[in-house]
Enzyme design. Structure first.
Site, PDB file in Angstrom:
ATOM      1  N   HIS A 183      42.974  48.550  -9.038  1.00 23.49           N
ATOM      2  CA  HIS A 183      43.255  50.071  -9.674  1.00 23.49           C
ATOM      3  C   HIS A 183      42.710  49.886 -11.343  1.00 23.49           C
ATOM      4  O   HIS A 183      42.696  50.939 -11.805  1.00 23.49           O
ATOM      5  CB  HIS A 183      44.402  51.156  -9.177  1.00 23.49           C
ATOM      6  N   SER A 304      21.044  48.798 -32.073  1.00 27.76           N
ATOM      7  CA  SER A 304      20.764  49.918 -32.228  1.00 27.76           C
ATOM      8  C   SER A 304      19.711  50.697 -33.463  1.00 27.76           C
ATOM      9  O   SER A 304      19.981  49.281 -33.994  1.00 27.76           O
ATOM     10  CB  SER A 304      21.756  50.686 -32.451  1.00 27.76           C
ATOM     11  N   LYS A 310      26.068  47.805 -34.350  1.00 27.65           N
ATOM     12  CA  LYS A 310      26.444  48.064 -33.111  1.00 27.65           C
ATOM     13  C   LYS A 310      25.236  47.005 -32.350  1.00 27.65           C
ATOM     14  O   LYS A 310      24.701  46.342 -32.615  1.00 27.65           O
ATOM     15  CB  LYS A 310      25.162  49.084 -32.198  1.00 27.65           C
ATOM     16  N   GLU A 317      23.940  45.651 -18.869  1.00 28.70           N
ATOM     17  CA  GLU A 317      23.939  46.636 -19.051  1.00 28.70           C
ATOM     18  C   GLU A 317      22.204  47.303 -17.363  1.00 28.70           C
ATOM     19  O   GLU A 317      22.912  48.176 -16.507  1.00 28.70           O
ATOM     20  CB  GLU A 317      23.903  47.840 -19.907  1.00 28.70           C
TER      21      GLU A 317
END
Ligand code: ARG
Length: 489
Positions: A183, A304, A310, A317
């Site tokens: 979980h 970025s 970043k 992703e």
């Protein structure tokens, strides 16, 4: 077939024989032109063509056609000289396509008719014999099966590389303990190597699924012709042997309609994509400042355009994101075939882009995953600092109590109340006093401290398949042997 042949046969008595049809390709341009007396609307040519994507099958088409020609020669349909001309002609066309000098013609629909037409233009009438005893239906299916078989073999090699990347980590991550989650809440401690081997198991199942799928892909349809077979005395087994097919498909009607092999392949690809997606999700989380378990290799991150600090996990992703299209492709194929009567229907042409896309996407994902796995580093210090948070040793303590003869449900309640006490004080279980343990149950004497703490909890595991260090070591050794990985120390 020349323009004049067609005119002479179908409209020889009309005066308008030679009137050009601007924008329309003459019916005689088509290999199937005989029965037609009008041209095809160019919009239909654009709508029905597949050469823009099935050109990927050119190498398989040439392999299949060469084997077919040799078989036709062996049964006496072609002379040896005719066969030689065809095979050489096909090889030259293959080289032109590979070199990028071949001109594909949309009005010839697909790769199969483009190659056949080029052959006829190159070697003349002999080329017209190649399509004896076959149709595009069995030809497409043969080429597609060969393509998928090649893709399966490439993909299997990539999966092995990814497994090797995980198993190779086991040397440097030896002894590192990570929190295991259910979980996404801290659950029990596990060895990092147990994590890596968990992915190896998933990938191993993917490999066995690919292998199983391959047996059904690897059946030869060629010679089943359009849907009913042929009256020409062909030798299908000879073609199968030359092309490395293990069996012949046994029913021409079934085969003409069958895309099970492609759907199955797409399912296996979808499951591989799912496995990679869950791994990517985990590592995206682990690489956040909040987790801080993992440093991703910068060569596999991007930045970025506005925020200078970043370093984003874009490869992970996109691995997660591309799973959507791989699943979508499977869905498309299932919907594609659901209403088709036997045997071939042109709908089936829609299968190829879905399969090509899934195969290419998953191949790219697996290849990059191996590099990310090899290049990432665990932040051991950050992990160790927080390992004693989250009561990862509570279940081991409960099992200790069970070992002293307390029923599991009772033990669960006792340890639960001890965890509640520790939580209120904001300390790990190991920092409770002996009096507190004894108050919970008199069997919990000073020996209880021997099982508390994450390191001791890990040592307490013993079952087969568990994260017990001895069990994990055995598994690592088994995987190293299986994947032939040398250990440096
Ligand atoms: N390009 C077509 C396909 O991939 C070829 C099959 C054509 N067969 C036919 N009967 N029109 O399905």
């Amino acid at each position: 077939m020349g323009r004049k042949d067609h005119g002479a046969r179908s409209v020889s008595s009309t005066a308008c024989l030679l009137i050009p049809r601007p924008l329309m390709s003459a019916p005689s341009d088509k290999p199937w032109s005989g029965v037609f007396d009008g041209a095809t609307d160019p919009r239909v040519e654009k709508f029905t063509e597949s050469v823009s994507f099935d050109h990927r099958l050119y190498e398989q088409d040439i392999r299949g056609s060469s084997a077919h020609a040799r078989m036709l020669a062996s049964v006496g349909v072609l002379s040896d000289e005719e066969c030689r001309q065809i095979v050489e002609g096909l090889e030259q066309i293959g080289s032109q396509i590979a070199a990028g000098t071949f001109v594909f013609r949309q009005e010839l629909e697909d790769i199969h008719m483009n190659i056949e037409r080029a052959l006829i233009e190159q070697i003349g009438d002999v080329g017209r014999k190649l399509h004896t005893s076959r149709s595009r239906n069995d030809q497409v299916s043969t080429d597609f099966r060969l393509w998928i078989r090649d893709a399966i073999d490439r993909l299997d090699g990539l999966l092995v590389q990814l497994q090797r990347a995980f198993v190779s980590r086991c040397e440097r991550d030896q002894g590192v303990v990570l929190p295991g989650y259910t979980h996404l809440q801290r659950a029990q401690p596990v060895l990092a190597n147990h994590y890596w081997l968990a992915y190896c198991e998933k990938l191993e199942r993917d490999r066995t699924r690919l292998d199983d799928c391959r047996t059904r892909v690897n059946q030869l349809p060629l010679g089943t012709a359009a849907l009913a077979g042929t009256s020409i005395p062909i030798d299908r087994q000879m073609v199968a042997d030359e092309l490395g097919f293990e069996e012949l498909v046994a029913n021409s009607l079934d085969s003409s309609s069958d895309r099970d092999f492609a759907i199955e392949f797409c399912f296996v690809l979808a499951l591989i994509a799912e496995h990679l997606s869950t791994w990517a999700e985990e590592w995206i989380l682990w690489s956040t400042s909040e987790f801080n378990f993992l440093r991703l290799p910068q060569a596999y991150c991007t930045g970025s355009s506005i925020m200078p600090q970043k370093i984003n996990p874009d490869v992970l992703e996109l691995t997660r994101g591309k799973t959507a299209r791989v699943v979508g492709n499977l869905q498309s194929l299932l919907v594609l075939v659901k209403g088709l009567p036997l045997a071939y229907n042109r709908d089936l042409q829609e299968d190829k882009e879905r399969v090509f896309d899934s195969a290419e996407t998953v191949e790219a994902c697996v290849g990059l995953a191996a590099a990310v796995v090899a290049g990432a580093e665990l932040n051991r210090k950050a992990i160790a600092e927080r390992l004693e948070q989250g009561y990862l040793d509570a279940t081991t303590l409960m099992e200790y109590l069970i070992g002293l003869g307390i029923p599991q449900r009772t033990a669960h309640g006792i340890i639960g109340s001890l965890v509640a006490v520790a939580m209120k004080r904001g300390v790990p279980l190991a920092e409770l006093s002996q009096a507190e343990f004894q108050a919970a149950h008199e069997a919990l004497d000073e020996k209880v401290f021997g099982v508390l703490g994450v390191e001791r909890a890990i040592e307490a595991f013993s079952s087969y398949g568990s994260t017990a260090p001895t069990e994990v070591a055995k598994q690592v050794a088994m995987w190293r042997e299986r994947l032939q990985i040398q250990v440096s120390s």
